[in-house]
Enzyme design. Structure first.
Site, mmCIF file in Angstrom:
data_model
loop_
_atom_site.group_PDB
_atom_site.id
_atom_site.type_symbol
_atom_site.label_atom_id
_atom_site.label_comp_id
_atom_site.label_asym_id
_atom_site.label_seq_id
_atom_site.Cartn_x
_atom_site.Cartn_y
_atom_site.Cartn_z
ATOM 1 N N TYR A 189 0.838 -1.202 0.000
ATOM 2 C CA TYR A 189 0.000 0.000 0.000
ATOM 3 C C TYR A 189 0.865 1.240 0.000
ATOM 4 C CZ TYR A 189 1.009 0.992 4.916
ATOM 5 O OH TYR A 189 1.650 1.309 6.078
ATOM 6 N N HIS B 284 -1.444 -21.496 -0.340
ATOM 7 C CA HIS B 284 -0.225 -20.714 -0.109
ATOM 8 C C HIS B 284 0.508 -20.409 -1.406
ATOM 9 C CE1 HIS B 284 -1.093 -21.641 3.996
ATOM 10 N NE2 HIS B 284 0.030 -21.104 4.448
ATOM 11 N N LYS C 240 6.503 -2.101 1.986
ATOM 12 C CA LYS C 240 5.346 -1.479 2.643
ATOM 13 C C LYS C 240 4.135 -2.395 2.475
ATOM 14 C CE LYS C 240 3.306 3.162 3.083
ATOM 15 N NZ LYS C 240 3.447 3.368 4.512
ATOM 16 N N GLU D 202 12.569 2.697 13.853
ATOM 17 C CA GLU D 202 11.588 3.636 13.294
ATOM 18 C C GLU D 202 10.354 3.586 14.172
ATOM 19 O OE1 GLU D 202 10.024 2.462 9.449
ATOM 20 O OE2 GLU D 202 10.118 0.340 9.965
ATOM 21 N N LEU E 196 11.405 1.057 6.957
ATOM 22 C CA LEU E 196 10.858 1.533 5.692
ATOM 23 C C LEU E 196 11.616 2.788 5.273
ATOM 24 C CD1 LEU E 196 8.427 1.021 3.696
ATOM 25 C CD2 LEU E 196 7.339 2.941 4.866
HETATM 26 N N1 PLP Z 1 7.913 3.745 8.738
HETATM 27 C C1 PLP Z 1 6.747 3.081 8.761
HETATM 28 C C2 PLP Z 1 6.687 1.746 9.441
HETATM 29 C C3 PLP Z 1 5.600 3.627 8.160
HETATM 30 O O1 PLP Z 1 4.445 2.944 8.174
HETATM 31 C C4 PLP Z 1 5.694 4.910 7.557
HETATM 32 C C5 PLP Z 1 4.523 5.520 6.929
HETATM 33 O O2 PLP Z 1 3.441 5.016 6.951
HETATM 34 C C6 PLP Z 1 6.917 5.574 7.571
HETATM 35 C C7 PLP Z 1 8.015 4.967 8.151
HETATM 36 C C8 PLP Z 1 7.064 6.927 6.934
HETATM 37 O O3 PLP Z 1 7.048 6.802 5.536
HETATM 38 P P1 PLP Z 1 6.557 7.979 4.592
HETATM 39 O O4 PLP Z 1 7.394 9.169 4.923
HETATM 40 O O5 PLP Z 1 6.831 7.468 3.221
HETATM 41 O O6 PLP Z 1 5.122 8.209 4.892
#
Ligand code: PLP
Length: 281
Positions: free
Chosen positions: A31, A101, A146, A178, A202
Protein backbone atom coordinates in the site's frame (compact mmCIF):
# COMPACT_ATOMS: atom_id res chain seq x y z
CA UNK A 1 -16.93 9.63 -1.93
CA UNK A 2 -15.68 8.14 -5.18
CA UNK A 3 -13.10 5.37 -5.05
CA UNK A 4 -11.18 3.41 -7.67
CA UNK A 5 -11.10 -0.35 -8.14
CA UNK A 6 -9.43 -2.14 -11.05
CA UNK A 7 -9.94 0.60 -13.62
CA UNK A 8 -13.36 1.75 -12.47
CA UNK A 9 -14.43 4.82 -10.50
CA UNK A 10 -17.30 3.91 -8.18
CA UNK A 11 -19.14 5.30 -5.18
CA UNK A 12 -17.15 4.12 -2.17
CA UNK A 13 -20.13 2.19 -0.76
CA UNK A 14 -20.39 0.15 -3.98
CA UNK A 15 -16.80 -1.03 -3.87
CA UNK A 16 -16.67 -4.70 -3.01
CA UNK A 17 -13.57 -6.85 -2.50
CA UNK A 18 -13.81 -10.64 -2.67
CA UNK A 19 -13.25 -12.65 0.53
CA UNK A 20 -10.88 -14.71 -1.61
CA UNK A 21 -8.68 -11.71 -2.23
CA UNK A 22 -5.15 -12.63 -1.16
CA UNK A 23 -4.85 -9.28 0.57
CA UNK A 24 -7.65 -10.43 2.90
CA UNK A 25 -6.46 -14.03 3.26
CA UNK A 26 -2.68 -13.60 3.50
CA UNK A 27 -1.95 -9.85 3.77
CA UNK A 28 -0.45 -10.51 0.33
CA UNK A 29 -0.43 -6.87 -0.68
CA UNK A 30 1.29 -3.52 -0.53
CA UNK A 31 0.00 0.00 0.00
CA UNK A 32 0.88 3.66 -0.18
CA UNK A 33 -0.41 6.80 1.47
CA UNK A 34 0.10 10.04 -0.42
CA UNK A 35 -0.55 13.49 1.02
CA UNK A 36 -2.23 16.22 -0.95
CA UNK A 37 -1.82 19.90 -0.04
CA UNK A 38 -4.52 22.16 -1.50
CA UNK A 39 -5.13 19.67 -4.29
CA UNK A 40 -1.44 19.17 -5.06
CA UNK A 41 -0.11 15.66 -4.48
CA UNK A 42 3.20 15.48 -2.61
CA UNK A 43 6.01 13.26 -3.97
CA UNK A 44 3.68 11.03 -6.03
CA UNK A 45 6.49 9.64 -8.15
CA UNK A 46 8.51 8.58 -5.11
CA UNK A 47 5.45 6.82 -3.64
CA UNK A 48 4.67 5.01 -6.91
CA UNK A 49 8.33 4.01 -7.28
CA UNK A 50 8.21 2.50 -3.79
CA UNK A 51 5.01 0.66 -4.74
CA UNK A 52 6.87 -0.75 -7.75
CA UNK A 53 9.80 -1.85 -5.62
CA UNK A 54 7.37 -3.58 -3.25
CA UNK A 55 5.60 -5.31 -6.16
CA UNK A 56 8.96 -6.56 -7.47
CA UNK A 57 9.98 -7.79 -4.01
CA UNK A 58 6.70 -9.72 -3.71
CA UNK A 59 7.06 -11.03 -7.30
CA UNK A 60 3.77 -9.56 -8.49
CA UNK A 61 2.95 -10.02 -12.18
CA UNK A 62 2.89 -6.26 -12.68
CA UNK A 63 5.33 -3.76 -11.20
CA UNK A 64 4.73 -0.51 -13.05
CA UNK A 65 2.15 1.70 -11.33
CA UNK A 66 2.89 5.03 -13.00
CA UNK A 67 -0.63 4.93 -14.46
CA UNK A 68 -1.97 5.54 -10.95
CA UNK A 69 -0.77 9.15 -10.85
CA UNK A 70 -3.72 10.46 -12.92
CA UNK A 71 -5.99 8.14 -10.91
CA UNK A 72 -4.87 9.88 -7.69
CA UNK A 73 -5.36 13.28 -9.29
CA UNK A 74 -8.86 12.39 -10.43
CA UNK A 75 -9.80 11.11 -6.96
CA UNK A 76 -8.76 14.46 -5.50
CA UNK A 77 -10.78 16.35 -8.12
CA UNK A 78 -13.90 14.15 -8.14
CA UNK A 79 -14.09 14.14 -4.35
CA UNK A 80 -13.69 17.94 -4.22
CA UNK A 81 -10.55 17.75 -2.10
CA UNK A 82 -8.68 20.58 -3.78
CA UNK A 83 -8.87 22.82 -0.71
CA UNK A 84 -7.00 21.90 2.46
CA UNK A 85 -5.24 18.63 3.14
CA UNK A 86 -6.21 15.19 1.90
CA UNK A 87 -4.81 11.66 1.80
CA UNK A 88 -4.84 9.12 -0.98
CA UNK A 89 -4.72 5.51 0.18
CA UNK A 90 -3.90 2.87 -2.41
CA UNK A 91 -3.53 -0.85 -2.05
CA UNK A 92 -2.41 -3.51 -4.51
CA UNK A 93 -2.81 -7.22 -3.79
CA UNK A 94 -1.95 -10.40 -5.65
CA UNK A 95 -5.62 -10.69 -6.59
CA UNK A 96 -8.44 -13.17 -6.09
CA UNK A 97 -7.87 -16.93 -6.05
CA UNK A 98 -8.98 -19.98 -4.05
CA UNK A 99 -7.01 -20.05 -0.80
CA UNK A 100 -3.67 -21.76 -1.28
CA UNK A 101 -0.22 -20.71 -0.11
CA UNK A 102 1.20 -21.15 -3.59
CA UNK A 103 0.88 -18.13 -5.87
CA UNK A 104 -2.16 -18.23 -8.19
CA UNK A 105 -1.63 -18.56 -11.98
CA UNK A 106 0.62 -15.76 -13.20
CA UNK A 107 -2.20 -14.21 -15.29
CA UNK A 108 -4.38 -13.61 -12.19
CA UNK A 109 -5.11 -9.87 -12.21
CA UNK A 110 -3.85 -7.85 -9.25
CA UNK A 111 -6.46 -6.06 -7.16
CA UNK A 112 -5.78 -2.33 -7.41
CA UNK A 113 -7.76 -0.10 -5.08
CA UNK A 114 -7.46 3.61 -4.29
CA UNK A 115 -9.49 6.08 -2.26
CA UNK A 116 -9.19 9.69 -1.12
CA UNK A 117 -10.30 11.39 2.06
CA UNK A 118 -9.90 14.76 3.73
CA UNK A 119 -7.16 14.93 6.35
CA UNK A 120 -7.00 17.06 9.45
CA UNK A 121 -3.31 17.83 10.15
CA UNK A 122 -2.16 17.11 13.69
CA UNK A 123 -1.52 20.75 14.53
CA UNK A 124 -1.44 20.47 18.30
CA UNK A 125 1.02 17.57 18.25
CA UNK A 126 3.23 19.40 15.77
CA UNK A 127 3.23 22.44 18.04
CA UNK A 128 3.69 20.91 21.49
CA UNK A 129 5.45 17.68 20.53
CA UNK A 130 4.51 14.12 21.41
CA UNK A 131 5.47 11.43 23.89
CA UNK A 132 6.76 8.10 22.60
CA UNK A 133 7.57 4.74 24.13
CA UNK A 134 10.14 2.14 23.12
CA UNK A 135 8.75 -1.22 22.02
CA UNK A 136 10.55 -4.46 21.10
CA UNK A 137 10.44 -4.87 17.32
CA UNK A 138 8.59 -8.11 16.64
CA UNK A 139 8.12 -7.54 12.91
CA UNK A 140 9.49 -9.72 10.13
CA UNK A 141 12.83 -9.06 8.43
CA UNK A 142 11.42 -7.22 5.38
CA UNK A 143 10.20 -3.99 6.95
CA UNK A 144 11.52 -2.23 3.82
CA UNK A 145 8.47 -3.52 1.93
CA UNK A 146 5.35 -1.48 2.64
CA UNK A 147 3.05 -4.48 3.04
CA UNK A 148 -0.47 -4.41 4.44
CA UNK A 149 0.69 -6.95 7.06
CA UNK A 150 0.76 -4.34 9.81
CA UNK A 151 -0.37 -6.29 12.85
CA UNK A 152 2.89 -5.76 14.78
CA UNK A 153 2.63 -2.04 13.98
CA UNK A 154 -0.98 -1.74 15.10
CA UNK A 155 -0.32 -3.70 18.32
CA UNK A 156 2.68 -1.50 19.09
CA UNK A 157 0.75 1.66 18.27
CA UNK A 158 -2.12 0.66 20.52
CA UNK A 159 0.35 -0.13 23.30
CA UNK A 160 1.72 3.39 22.92
CA UNK A 161 -1.80 4.84 23.09
CA UNK A 162 -2.57 2.76 26.17
CA UNK A 163 0.50 4.29 27.82
CA UNK A 164 -0.69 7.82 26.95
CA UNK A 165 1.97 8.13 24.27
CA UNK A 166 1.38 9.03 20.63
CA UNK A 167 3.94 6.83 18.92
CA UNK A 168 5.83 3.61 19.59
CA UNK A 169 9.47 3.40 18.51
CA UNK A 170 10.62 -0.08 17.51
CA UNK A 171 13.86 -1.36 19.07
CA UNK A 172 15.72 -4.28 17.50
CA UNK A 173 19.02 -5.56 18.87
CA UNK A 174 19.55 -2.41 20.89
CA UNK A 175 18.91 0.01 18.02
CA UNK A 176 15.88 2.26 17.49
CA UNK A 177 14.66 1.48 13.97
CA UNK A 178 11.59 3.64 13.29
CA UNK A 179 8.11 4.39 14.56
CA UNK A 180 4.98 2.34 13.96
CA UNK A 181 4.06 4.69 11.09
CA UNK A 182 6.99 7.09 10.95
CA UNK A 183 10.76 7.30 10.70
CA UNK A 184 12.84 8.67 13.52
CA UNK A 185 15.51 11.37 13.61
CA UNK A 186 17.58 12.68 16.50
CA UNK A 187 19.80 15.69 16.95
CA UNK A 188 23.16 15.16 18.64
CA UNK A 189 25.83 17.87 18.84
CA UNK A 190 24.18 19.92 16.10
CA UNK A 191 23.93 16.95 13.74
CA UNK A 192 20.77 15.18 12.54
CA UNK A 193 21.11 11.41 13.03
CA UNK A 194 18.77 8.88 11.44
CA UNK A 195 19.04 5.09 11.16
CA UNK A 196 20.46 3.94 7.82
CA UNK A 197 18.25 2.25 5.21
CA UNK A 198 18.16 -1.48 5.87
CA UNK A 199 15.62 -4.29 5.52
CA UNK A 200 14.54 -3.51 9.10
CA UNK A 201 12.96 -0.15 8.34
CA UNK A 202 10.86 1.53 5.69
CA UNK A 203 12.66 4.03 3.49
CA UNK A 204 10.23 6.86 4.16
CA UNK A 205 9.51 9.42 1.47
CA UNK A 206 9.36 12.11 4.16
CA UNK A 207 12.70 10.93 5.63
CA UNK A 208 14.32 11.37 2.22
CA UNK A 209 12.76 14.80 1.80
CA UNK A 210 13.80 15.97 5.28
CA UNK A 211 17.38 14.82 4.64
CA UNK A 212 17.36 16.84 1.42
CA UNK A 213 16.15 19.84 3.45
CA UNK A 214 19.09 19.30 5.85
CA UNK A 215 21.35 19.53 2.80
CA UNK A 216 19.69 22.73 1.60
CA UNK A 217 19.84 24.31 5.05
CA UNK A 218 23.47 23.20 5.62
CA UNK A 219 22.44 21.14 8.64
CA UNK A 220 24.93 18.27 8.96
CA UNK A 221 23.29 14.84 8.94
CA UNK A 222 24.40 11.26 9.32
CA UNK A 223 22.65 7.97 8.51
CA UNK A 224 23.91 5.84 11.36
CA UNK A 225 22.34 3.58 14.00
CA UNK A 226 20.50 5.29 16.82
CA UNK A 227 21.11 3.18 19.90
CA UNK A 228 18.52 2.62 22.59
CA UNK A 229 21.22 3.38 25.17
CA UNK A 230 21.71 6.88 23.68
CA UNK A 231 18.09 7.79 23.08
CA UNK A 232 17.50 9.58 26.38
CA UNK A 233 20.68 11.62 25.94
CA UNK A 234 19.98 13.06 22.50
CA UNK A 235 19.44 16.82 22.28
CA UNK A 236 16.30 16.58 20.14
CA UNK A 237 14.11 13.84 18.73
CA UNK A 238 11.49 13.89 16.01
CA UNK A 239 9.36 11.54 13.94
CA UNK A 240 8.81 12.15 10.23
CA UNK A 241 6.20 10.70 7.90
CA UNK A 242 3.41 11.44 5.46
CA UNK A 243 0.78 12.03 8.14
CA UNK A 244 2.98 13.34 10.97
CA UNK A 245 5.23 15.45 8.67
CA UNK A 246 7.93 16.60 11.14
CA UNK A 247 6.69 16.12 14.70
CA UNK A 248 8.84 16.77 17.77
CA UNK A 249 9.19 13.99 20.35
CA UNK A 250 9.56 15.56 23.80
CA UNK A 251 9.59 12.44 25.98
CA UNK A 252 10.46 8.76 25.63
CA UNK A 253 9.26 6.26 28.23
CA UNK A 254 8.19 9.23 30.35
CA UNK A 255 11.73 10.67 30.40
CA UNK A 256 12.28 14.12 28.95
CA UNK A 257 14.24 14.52 25.74
CA UNK A 258 16.52 17.58 26.03
CA UNK A 259 14.67 20.19 28.02
CA UNK A 260 11.30 18.57 27.31
CA UNK A 261 10.23 21.04 24.64
CA UNK A 262 10.66 20.93 20.84
CA UNK A 263 14.25 21.83 19.95
CA UNK A 264 15.54 24.49 17.53
CA UNK A 265 16.65 22.19 14.69
CA UNK A 266 13.35 20.34 14.81
CA UNK A 267 11.54 23.66 14.53
CA UNK A 268 13.77 24.73 11.64
CA UNK A 269 13.05 21.52 9.73
CA UNK A 270 9.33 21.73 10.50
CA UNK A 271 9.22 25.25 9.12
CA UNK A 272 11.23 24.37 6.03
CA UNK A 273 9.05 21.31 5.46
CA UNK A 274 5.83 23.34 5.56
CA UNK A 275 7.25 25.99 3.26
CA UNK A 276 8.42 23.51 0.64
CA UNK A 277 5.76 20.80 0.89
CA UNK A 278 3.08 22.84 -0.80
CA UNK A 279 5.44 23.93 -3.60
CA UNK A 280 7.40 20.78 -4.34
CA UNK A 281 4.75 18.30 -5.45
N1 PLP B 1 7.91 3.74 8.74
C1 PLP B 1 6.75 3.08 8.76
C2 PLP B 1 6.69 1.75 9.44
C3 PLP B 1 5.60 3.63 8.16
O1 PLP B 1 4.44 2.94 8.17
C4 PLP B 1 5.69 4.91 7.56
C5 PLP B 1 4.52 5.52 6.93
O2 PLP B 1 3.44 5.02 6.95
C6 PLP B 1 6.92 5.57 7.57
C7 PLP B 1 8.02 4.97 8.15
C8 PLP B 1 7.06 6.93 6.93
O3 PLP B 1 7.05 6.80 5.54
P1 PLP B 1 6.56 7.98 4.59
O4 PLP B 1 7.39 9.17 4.92
O5 PLP B 1 6.83 7.47 3.22
O6 PLP B 1 5.12 8.21 4.89
Amino acid sequence: MIGYLNGQYLPQENIVISPEDRGFLFADGIYEVIRSYSGKLFRTKAHLDRLSRGASALEFNQTDFRYLEPVCERLIQDNRLTQGDALIYMQVTRGVAPRSHAFPPIETPLTVYAMARPFQPHLREAETGIRAILIPDQRWARCDIKTVGLLANTLAHQRARNSHATEGLFVRDGAVMEGTHSNVMAVMDGKVITPPRTNYMLAGITREFVLSLCGELSIPFLETPLYESDILNVDELMIVGTTVEVTPVIAVNNEKIGSGIPGPLTRKLQKAFHLSASFVG
